[in-house]
Scaffold this motif. Structure first.
Motif, PDB file in Angstrom:
ATOM      1  N   TYR A  15       1.906   8.722   7.597  1.00  0.00           N
ATOM      2  CA  TYR A  15       2.526   8.204   6.373  1.00  0.00           C
ATOM      3  C   TYR A  15       1.962   8.969   5.176  1.00  0.00           C
ATOM      4  O   TYR A  15       0.771   9.284   5.129  1.00  0.00           O
ATOM      5  CB  TYR A  15       2.178   6.726   6.250  1.00  0.00           C
ATOM      6  CG  TYR A  15       2.681   6.051   5.003  1.00  0.00           C
ATOM      7  CD1 TYR A  15       4.036   5.819   4.810  1.00  0.00           C
ATOM      8  CD2 TYR A  15       1.794   5.624   4.012  1.00  0.00           C
ATOM      9  CE1 TYR A  15       4.505   5.181   3.668  1.00  0.00           C
ATOM     10  CE2 TYR A  15       2.252   4.980   2.872  1.00  0.00           C
ATOM     11  CZ  TYR A  15       3.601   4.773   2.708  1.00  0.00           C
ATOM     12  OH  TYR A  15       4.064   4.135   1.576  1.00  0.00           O
ATOM     13  N   GLY A  85      -4.202  -6.095   3.784  1.00  0.00           N
ATOM     14  CA  GLY A  85      -2.930  -5.517   3.343  1.00  0.00           C
ATOM     15  C   GLY A  85      -1.879  -5.781   4.403  1.00  0.00           C
ATOM     16  O   GLY A  85      -2.194  -5.939   5.595  1.00  0.00           O
ATOM     17  N   TYR A 114       7.255   2.338   9.062  1.00  0.00           N
ATOM     18  CA  TYR A 114       7.729   1.867  10.375  1.00  0.00           C
ATOM     19  C   TYR A 114       7.783   2.999  11.414  1.00  0.00           C
ATOM     20  O   TYR A 114       7.239   2.853  12.509  1.00  0.00           O
ATOM     21  CB  TYR A 114       9.089   1.175  10.270  1.00  0.00           C
ATOM     22  CG  TYR A 114       9.171  -0.004   9.305  1.00  0.00           C
ATOM     23  CD1 TYR A 114       8.058  -0.753   8.957  1.00  0.00           C
ATOM     24  CD2 TYR A 114      10.390  -0.371   8.744  1.00  0.00           C
ATOM     25  CE1 TYR A 114       8.151  -1.823   8.066  1.00  0.00           C
ATOM     26  CE2 TYR A 114      10.491  -1.446   7.863  1.00  0.00           C
ATOM     27  CZ  TYR A 114       9.372  -2.163   7.521  1.00  0.00           C
ATOM     28  OH  TYR A 114       9.469  -3.218   6.654  1.00  0.00           O
ATOM     29  N   PRO A 151      12.664  -4.719   5.665  1.00  0.00           N
ATOM     30  CA  PRO A 151      12.153  -5.356   4.456  1.00  0.00           C
ATOM     31  C   PRO A 151      13.279  -6.118   3.771  1.00  0.00           C
ATOM     32  O   PRO A 151      14.422  -5.687   3.795  1.00  0.00           O
ATOM     33  CB  PRO A 151      11.726  -4.177   3.566  1.00  0.00           C
ATOM     34  CG  PRO A 151      11.845  -2.952   4.408  1.00  0.00           C
ATOM     35  CD  PRO A 151      12.846  -3.268   5.471  1.00  0.00           C
ATOM     36  N   ALA A 155      13.211  -1.692   0.813  1.00  0.00           N
ATOM     37  CA  ALA A 155      12.568  -0.640   0.028  1.00  0.00           C
ATOM     38  C   ALA A 155      12.992   0.695   0.649  1.00  0.00           C
ATOM     39  O   ALA A 155      13.005   0.791   1.870  1.00  0.00           O
ATOM     40  CB  ALA A 155      11.061  -0.790   0.094  1.00  0.00           C
ATOM     41  N   ASP A 181       9.994  -8.278   6.451  1.00  0.00           N
ATOM     42  CA  ASP A 181       8.885  -7.782   5.624  1.00  0.00           C
ATOM     43  C   ASP A 181       9.223  -8.106   4.168  1.00  0.00           C
ATOM     44  O   ASP A 181      10.015  -7.425   3.533  1.00  0.00           O
ATOM     45  CB  ASP A 181       8.776  -6.265   5.872  1.00  0.00           C
ATOM     46  CG  ASP A 181       7.734  -5.582   5.000  1.00  0.00           C
ATOM     47  OD1 ASP A 181       7.235  -6.208   4.053  1.00  0.00           O
ATOM     48  OD2 ASP A 181       7.447  -4.398   5.274  1.00  0.00           O
ATOM     49  N   TYR A 184       8.454  -7.755  -1.342  1.00  0.00           N
ATOM     50  CA  TYR A 184       8.989  -7.855  -2.712  1.00  0.00           C
ATOM     51  C   TYR A 184       9.781  -9.142  -2.958  1.00  0.00           C
ATOM     52  O   TYR A 184      10.504  -9.237  -3.939  1.00  0.00           O
ATOM     53  CB  TYR A 184       9.898  -6.641  -2.981  1.00  0.00           C
ATOM     54  CG  TYR A 184       9.167  -5.333  -2.793  1.00  0.00           C
ATOM     55  CD1 TYR A 184       8.293  -4.870  -3.768  1.00  0.00           C
ATOM     56  CD2 TYR A 184       9.314  -4.585  -1.626  1.00  0.00           C
ATOM     57  CE1 TYR A 184       7.593  -3.683  -3.599  1.00  0.00           C
ATOM     58  CE2 TYR A 184       8.618  -3.403  -1.446  1.00  0.00           C
ATOM     59  CZ  TYR A 184       7.763  -2.961  -2.433  1.00  0.00           C
ATOM     60  OH  TYR A 184       7.068  -1.790  -2.258  1.00  0.00           O
ATOM     61  N   THR A 207       2.706  -9.859   1.053  1.00  0.00           N
ATOM     62  CA  THR A 207       1.520  -9.165   0.549  1.00  0.00           C
ATOM     63  C   THR A 207       1.120  -9.723  -0.811  1.00  0.00           C
ATOM     64  O   THR A 207       1.975 -10.256  -1.528  1.00  0.00           O
ATOM     65  CB  THR A 207       1.797  -7.655   0.415  1.00  0.00           C
ATOM     66  OG1 THR A 207       0.660  -7.023  -0.186  1.00  0.00           O
ATOM     67  CG2 THR A 207       3.016  -7.361  -0.460  1.00  0.00           C
ATOM     68  N   VAL A 219      -4.748  -7.476   0.656  1.00  0.00           N
ATOM     69  CA  VAL A 219      -4.523  -8.721   1.387  1.00  0.00           C
ATOM     70  C   VAL A 219      -3.026  -8.872   1.693  1.00  0.00           C
ATOM     71  O   VAL A 219      -2.191  -8.790   0.795  1.00  0.00           O
ATOM     72  CB  VAL A 219      -4.971  -9.978   0.590  1.00  0.00           C
ATOM     73  CG1 VAL A 219      -4.767 -11.236   1.448  1.00  0.00           C
ATOM     74  CG2 VAL A 219      -6.429  -9.875   0.184  1.00  0.00           C
TER      75      VAL A 219
HETATM   76  N1  PMP Z   1       6.076  -3.338   3.198  1.00  0.00           N
HETATM   77  C1  PMP Z   1       6.785  -2.688   2.281  1.00  0.00           C
HETATM   78  C2  PMP Z   1       8.266  -2.722   2.355  1.00  0.00           C
HETATM   79  C3  PMP Z   1       6.132  -1.977   1.261  1.00  0.00           C
HETATM   80  O1  PMP Z   1       6.839  -1.293   0.354  1.00  0.00           O
HETATM   81  C4  PMP Z   1       4.721  -1.993   1.199  1.00  0.00           C
HETATM   82  C5  PMP Z   1       3.986  -1.279   0.094  1.00  0.00           C
HETATM   83  N2  PMP Z   1       3.955   0.081   0.176  1.00  0.00           N
HETATM   84  C6  PMP Z   1       4.036  -2.658   2.207  1.00  0.00           C
HETATM   85  C7  PMP Z   1       4.740  -3.346   3.179  1.00  0.00           C
HETATM   86  C8  PMP Z   1       2.542  -2.634   2.295  1.00  0.00           C
HETATM   87  O2  PMP Z   1       1.907  -3.355   1.310  1.00  0.00           O
HETATM   88  P1  PMP Z   1       0.360  -3.681   1.375  1.00  0.00           P
HETATM   89  O3  PMP Z   1      -0.251  -2.941   2.531  1.00  0.00           O
HETATM   90  O4  PMP Z   1      -0.182  -3.265   0.062  1.00  0.00           O
HETATM   91  O5  PMP Z   1       0.265  -5.162   1.585  1.00  0.00           O
END
Ligand code: PMP
Length: 351
Positions: A15, A85, A114, A151, A155, A181, A184, A207, A219
């Motif tokens: 990534y 995270g 992913y 997501p 995203a 996921d 957002y 998140t 977290v």
């Molecule tokens: N899922 C999506 C769709 C994201 O955009 C992000 C952030 N890049 C994450 C998960 C991961 O977020 P974090 O590890 O900061 O909780």
């Protein structure tokens, strides 16, 4: 590459995170952080831990934090998993909850971690095309698979799939885990956590990096049926991956307890998102409808990469993806009013 590397490492395509430059005078709108700081109550809780108890190991089970999250979402602590995270939570999901003999399904335009996890765990995947309007079509997710993840909002598009359609995907895959996921979701979407008691195959991840402004702390969490949570806990303990540190546990708990600040920050982002979207449209951009803390937009006459470079020269950083179908789009994180003013003024000079 080295002869000492395993074939797994040879094949990895890691990534690539968004740029994290020093902030000096930069308007940083490239990695979807929250422009407002964390809750003052969260900061105070973290400061107290730093002053008081860092010599002690953290609670390996994050009991208090899990209880707080469970109370917040009206589930039981046994339905909550916490990780460093949501990226870590996702890693454990790909390893432990997806069936590796069949392809994992996710949208072709989606979070680029992913496919990285599929590569790491040597899991087959199938990227399912979004429709013309960059929407997820639930009927595409009824094909045989080893698990589904998407997501919501998506995203980098920002597009939101209504809960009834999320449910359609979950219901179509009773023998597979479907992961929503929701990194957002707090910026205007409805959470699928409302469905977990009805669907033992549904897992929702969230998140504290976005709506709760704690990206630097790491977290994330998952909510679902106890059996799914138990699997994640087994995987985490087998990797010997660390529990959340004391500062994170205290800060995350306090962030959940400060609902008024959370609401105000989210409402501020939403109001600015609507304003930025409208202004971009005024400049001739096509802006996808967003329920996230960013917008995805393209200008019909200007290359995305050129716009990104021109903004960069003015100290404004936005994200551009060199990928088919979206290479003319910019993903612009919603900033404070002043940051957004700077973005719009910069674009006005460039266009
Ligand atoms: N899922 C999506 C769709 C994201 O955009 C992000 C952030 N890049 C994450 C998960 C991961 O977020 P974090 O590890 O900061 O909780």
């Amino acid at each position: 590459m080295s002869k000492y590397w395993s074939p797994v490492v040879n094949d990895l395509v890691p990534y690539v995170p968004g740029e994290q430059p020093k902030l000096d005078n930069l308007v940083k709108l490239n990695t979807n952080e929250n422009p407002y700081g964390p809750s003052p109550k969260a900061l105070a809780a973290m400061a107290e831990v730093i002053g008081d108890s860092l010599r002690l190991y953290p609670d390996p089970e994050s009991v208090e934090l899990k209880q707080t999250i469970a109370d917040y979402y009206r589930v039981t602590p046994e339905q909550v998993f916490v990780g460093n995270g949501s990226d870590e939570v996702l890693a454990h999901i790909f390893f432990g909850l997806f069936q590796h003999e069949q392809p994992i399904l996710f949208p072709d335009i989606s979070y680029s971690f992913y496919p990285v996890y599929c590569g790491l765990y040597r899991v087959e995947s199938r990227a399912v095309p979004l429709n013309e309007q960059f929407e997820i079509d639930p009927s595409d997710y009824a094909q045989p698979n080893g698990g589904v993840i998407f997501p919501n909002p998506n995203a980098p598009t920002g597009r939101y799939l209504p809960l009834a359609q999320v449910e359609q995907i979950v219901a179509a895959n009773p023998d597979r885990v479907v992961v929503v996921d929701e990194a957002y979701v707090d910026f205007g979407g409805d959470t699928a956590i409302a469905l977990v008691d009805r669907y033992p195959n549904l897992l929702v991840t969230q998140t504290l990096s976005k709506s709760r402004s704690l990206a630097g702390m790491r977290v994330g969490f998952a909510i679902g049926d106890c059996a799914l949570i138990e699997a994640l806990q087994r995987v985490k303990n087998s990797f010997n991956s660390y529990p959340l540190d004391r500062v994170a546990q205290a800060g995350a708990k306090a962030a959940f307890e400060d609902e008024a600040y959370f609401r105000e920050a989210c409402d501020g982002v939403i109001a600015q998102r609507d304003r930025v979207s409208e202004a971009l449209e005024g400049f001739g951009f096509e802006v996808l409808p967003s329920k996230a803390n960013f917008v995805f937009a393209r200008h019909p006459e200007r290359r995305g990469e050129d716009l990104m470079t021109a903004l960069r020269a003015k100290g404004i950083i936005v994200r551009h993806f060199n990928k088919p179908r979206i290479s003319d789009y910019l993903r612009i994180t919603i900033g404070t009013q002043e940051q957004n003013d700077a973005l719009l003024a910069g674009l006005q000079e460039i266009l």
